[in-house]
Design a protein around this motif. Structure first.
Motif, PDB file in Angstrom:
ATOM      1  N   ASN A 107      -0.447 -40.940 -14.123  1.00 59.20           N
ATOM      2  CA  ASN A 107       0.712 -41.000 -13.161  1.00 59.20           C
ATOM      3  C   ASN A 107       1.929 -41.430 -13.579  1.00 59.20           C
ATOM      4  N   LYS A 140       0.152 -36.629 -16.176  1.00 62.46           N
ATOM      5  CA  LYS A 140      -0.348 -36.532 -14.990  1.00 62.46           C
ATOM      6  C   LYS A 140      -1.580 -37.295 -14.424  1.00 62.46           C
ATOM      7  N   ASP A 192       5.452 -39.172 -14.554  1.00 67.97           N
ATOM      8  CA  ASP A 192       6.279 -37.975 -14.361  1.00 67.97           C
ATOM      9  C   ASP A 192       7.166 -37.838 -15.619  1.00 67.97           C
ATOM     10  N   GLY A 221       1.492 -33.056 -20.600  1.00 68.40           N
ATOM     11  CA  GLY A 221       1.533 -32.866 -19.334  1.00 68.40           C
ATOM     12  C   GLY A 221       0.491 -33.245 -18.455  1.00 68.40           C
ATOM     13  N   ILE A 222      -0.532 -32.824 -18.973  1.00 64.76           N
ATOM     14  CA  ILE A 222      -2.002 -32.990 -18.311  1.00 64.76           C
ATOM     15  C   ILE A 222      -2.345 -34.446 -18.360  1.00 64.76           C
TER      16      ILE A 222
END
Length: 111
Positions: free
Chosen positions: A38, A35, A40, A31-32
């Motif tokens: 960019n 992110k 989702d 998830g990091i």
């Protein structure tokens, strides 16, 4: 060497953002990284990431995009294995960017 801050711990990565120890990968780490890229994450993204991790477990190599497309088509059908659909999910390269999020080494053949 740099690192991702994950729940108070540092997970090291190389200069391109690929994990230096794939054993440190977790969904939180993914998830990091996503992110930072960019992205989702949706179910479709996770499907590709999980496919890549399974492929790596079996063959001990991260597939280049051509092989990723071929194997995704074989397993999930033409719609999910479509190269344009994969690039829509991972615009900087479905093999390269998805492997980074999956905590895998950079695929061979990726510049």
């Amino acid at each position: 060497m740099s690192g991702y801050d994950v729940n108070g711990s540092v997970v090291e990565h190389d200069e391109e953002g690929y994990l230096t120890d794939i054993g440190q990968w977790t969904k939180d780490v993914a998830g990091i990284i996503a992110k930072a890229e960019n992205i989702d994450m949706t179910d479709e993204h996770w499907e590709v990431v999980n496919f890549l991790r399974d492929y790596y477990d079996e063959y001990q190599i991260a597939p280049a995009v051509r092989i990723l497309v071929k194997e995704m088509t074989k397993k999930y059908g033409k719609e999910k294995g479509d190269q344009k659909a994969l690039y829509a999910l991972f615009p900087y390269g479905p093999a390269k960017q998805a492997c980074k999020i999956a905590g895998l080494p950079k695929p061979t053949g990726c510049v």
